[in-house]
Every structure is written in C-alpha cells, then in structure tokens.
Write a protein that holds these residues in place. Structure first.
Motif, PDB file in Angstrom:
ATOM      1  N   ARG A  36       0.829  -1.204   0.000  1.00  0.00           N
ATOM      2  CA  ARG A  36       0.000   0.000   0.000  1.00  0.00           C
ATOM      3  C   ARG A  36       0.862   1.251   0.000  1.00  0.00           C
ATOM      4  O   ARG A  36       0.549   2.240  -0.656  1.00  0.00           O
ATOM      5  CB  ARG A  36      -0.922  -0.020   1.222  1.00  0.00           C
ATOM      6  CG  ARG A  36      -1.891   1.128   1.304  1.00  0.00           C
ATOM      7  CD  ARG A  36      -2.881   0.924   2.416  1.00  0.00           C
ATOM      8  NE  ARG A  36      -2.220   0.643   3.694  1.00  0.00           N
ATOM      9  CZ  ARG A  36      -2.869   0.332   4.810  1.00  0.00           C
ATOM     10  NH1 ARG A  36      -4.187   0.222   4.801  1.00  0.00           N
ATOM     11  NH2 ARG A  36      -2.206   0.121   5.931  1.00  0.00           N
ATOM     12  N   ASP A  61      -3.352  -0.911  -2.963  1.00  0.00           N
ATOM     13  CA  ASP A  61      -4.263  -0.792  -1.831  1.00  0.00           C
ATOM     14  C   ASP A  61      -5.433  -1.713  -2.136  1.00  0.00           C
ATOM     15  O   ASP A  61      -6.248  -1.423  -3.025  1.00  0.00           O
ATOM     16  CB  ASP A  61      -4.729   0.655  -1.683  1.00  0.00           C
ATOM     17  CG  ASP A  61      -5.739   0.845  -0.554  1.00  0.00           C
ATOM     18  OD1 ASP A  61      -6.190  -0.165   0.034  1.00  0.00           O
ATOM     19  OD2 ASP A  61      -6.100   2.007  -0.276  1.00  0.00           O
ATOM     20  N   SER A  64      -9.107  -0.508  -2.639  1.00  0.00           N
ATOM     21  CA  SER A  64      -9.417   0.472  -3.678  1.00  0.00           C
ATOM     22  C   SER A  64      -9.555  -0.193  -5.041  1.00  0.00           C
ATOM     23  O   SER A  64      -8.612  -0.814  -5.539  1.00  0.00           O
ATOM     24  CB  SER A  64      -8.312   1.532  -3.734  1.00  0.00           C
ATOM     25  OG  SER A  64      -8.379   2.295  -4.921  1.00  0.00           O
ATOM     26  N   SER A  67      -6.938   1.319  -7.436  1.00  0.00           N
ATOM     27  CA  SER A  67      -5.578   0.872  -7.146  1.00  0.00           C
ATOM     28  C   SER A  67      -5.349  -0.557  -7.627  1.00  0.00           C
ATOM     29  O   SER A  67      -4.304  -0.869  -8.217  1.00  0.00           O
ATOM     30  CB  SER A  67      -5.304   0.965  -5.642  1.00  0.00           C
ATOM     31  OG  SER A  67      -4.020   0.459  -5.333  1.00  0.00           O
ATOM     32  N   THR A 117     -10.711  -5.098   3.984  1.00  0.00           N
ATOM     33  CA  THR A 117      -9.354  -5.550   3.661  1.00  0.00           C
ATOM     34  C   THR A 117      -9.267  -7.070   3.571  1.00  0.00           C
ATOM     35  O   THR A 117      -8.784  -7.618   2.571  1.00  0.00           O
ATOM     36  CB  THR A 117      -8.355  -5.050   4.718  1.00  0.00           C
ATOM     37  OG1 THR A 117      -8.345  -3.620   4.721  1.00  0.00           O
ATOM     38  CG2 THR A 117      -6.951  -5.565   4.433  1.00  0.00           C
TER      39      THR A 117
END
Length: 244
Positions: A36, A61, A64, A67, A117
C-alpha cells in the motif's frame, strides 16, 4: 513465453508477506511486491534484490478498485502471466484491552474496515488478476487465513485459540468460505485455490509475539508451488489440513 514463473504477494513489504516473497523468490519466481505504501514496497524490493531475488514493486491498496486495477495493468506490462497469487494483506482492526474485540461492544465501522481488507480485498484482487492467472499453465491462489477463522477450533472449549477477536476472527471464517467458493468455481481446472494458516508469528500485527516470520511463511510458499493434481479447496498449516 518465458519459463520464469511470477507471483504477486499482497502486503509483501514486511512480516509474513515479505518472507513469502523471499521464499518464492529463492525458488526462482519473479516477485511482484504488492504494498500500500510505495516507499515501503520499494525498500522491500531493494532488500530482495540484495538477496538475489528478481522483484518489482506494485503500489497496491486492496481496498481500492482503482488501485487494484492499476496494479493489474502494471503487472501486465511487466510480465506475460501470473503463476501464483498470494493474498496476504490483512488487518486486525482496533483492539481493546488484552487484545480482545468484545462482540457486545463492537464498533461497526471497525468491523467494516477489517472486512473490506481481509475479505473484499481478496475478492477484488483475485478477480482483477484472473486474466493474468489464466495465462499460466498451472495457476495457484493462496489466501492467508488463520486458525481463529476455524469454526471447529473456535467452538471447541478444550482448545485454547486465544482471545476473543470478534471483528478479526469472523473475517477469516468469511475468507475461508470464499476460498471454498473459488475452489468450487475452478474445480476440474488447473487452478488450485487453498487457505494457509501461518500460526502465531512475530510481526507488528502480533506485537512481535510468536515464531519467526520465515517459519510462518513456509505453508503459503508450499501451497503456491503445489504440483499439478495437488489439493484444492482446503485449509492448511505446517502439519497438514486443519478443520474449517
């Protein structure tokens, strides 16, 4: 097509993730180091290079969409395929006294952060990397889980499974269930999908309590390098399969 295999390891700039990257790099894999924090990822790559590992940094990340999409594009520009994906990135969420997450006082925003996450991040990354994985002859997907995600072990009063972690532990149960669904989806193909339990490892995550990260990484390295015809849809630690 190059004979060199490539692996993406998420959360690979430190701890278990770094040691998974180092272990696979020592086996000749080119390692995409997902991190990240770009500076920390670049620092990890520099250390891996010094150890003779072919590696490159991937800003990533897992929470995201943009990302993750950018990471997939970057990897696609660097390599022809992904032979393995190790979903290692994870968070514990805020802890109370004694490293306890009491279910009766949980902050739902904390729970959402951990789920985003530990579960959604795995789904997000896996699906984004599938086009690259499908280009490999024998793709492997490894989800780094935990024994605290085992419903069987958690429910057994004779087993000391550690403190109550009502935000973190259920995300690993969820991740285990997701692992099984991916394995079912790819049944009969060359894509093998398994969950790995590294055990209690001395990292920032555990307050440096536990065994060396290199030992904890070994099971993920083994699952990422399974031969064709190996197990899929299973949950392993060092000693072998463990119950869901």
């Amino acid at each position: 097509m190059s004979d060199q295999k490539t692996v993406l390891v998420t959360g690979a700039n430190k701890g278990i993730g770094y040691e998974i990257a180092a272990g696979l790099g020592a086996k000749g894999y080119r390692v995409a180091v997902g991190a990240r924090d770009h500076a920390r990822g670049a620092a990890a790559v520099k250390t891996l290079h010094a150890a003779g590992v072919d590696a490159f940094a991937v800003p990533l990340d897992v929470t995201s969409d943009s990302s993750v999409a950018e990471a997939a594009n970057l990897i696609g520009r660097q390599v022809e395929r992904l032979d393995a994906l190790v979903n290692n990135a994870g968070v514990s969420g805020e802890m109370g006294s004694g490293w306890v997450q009491d279910p009766t006082t949980l902050d739902l925003d904390n729970v959402r952060t951990v789920v985003d996450t530990n579960v959604y991040g795995v789904i997000r990354v896996t699906n984004a990397m599938l086009p690259l994985l499908r280009r490999a002859p024998s793709p492997r997907i490894v989800n780094v889980s935990s024994s605290v995600g085992s419903m069987t072990l958690q429910a057994d009063p004779t087993i000391d499974i550690g403190p109550i972690m009502a935000a973190y532990a259920p995300t690993k149960s969820y991740l285990n269930a997701v692992t099984v669904q991916y394995a079912r989806r790819f049944a009969g193909t060359d894509i093998l999908v398994n969950a790995a339990c590294p055990g209690l490892v001395a990292t920032d995550f555990t307050g440096l309590h536990g065994r060396p990260p290199q030992e904890g990484a070994a099971v993920a390295v083994r699952l990422a390098t399974l031969p064709d015809g190996g197990p899929t849809g299973s949950f392993f630690n060092d000693e072998g399969a463990i119950p869901w």
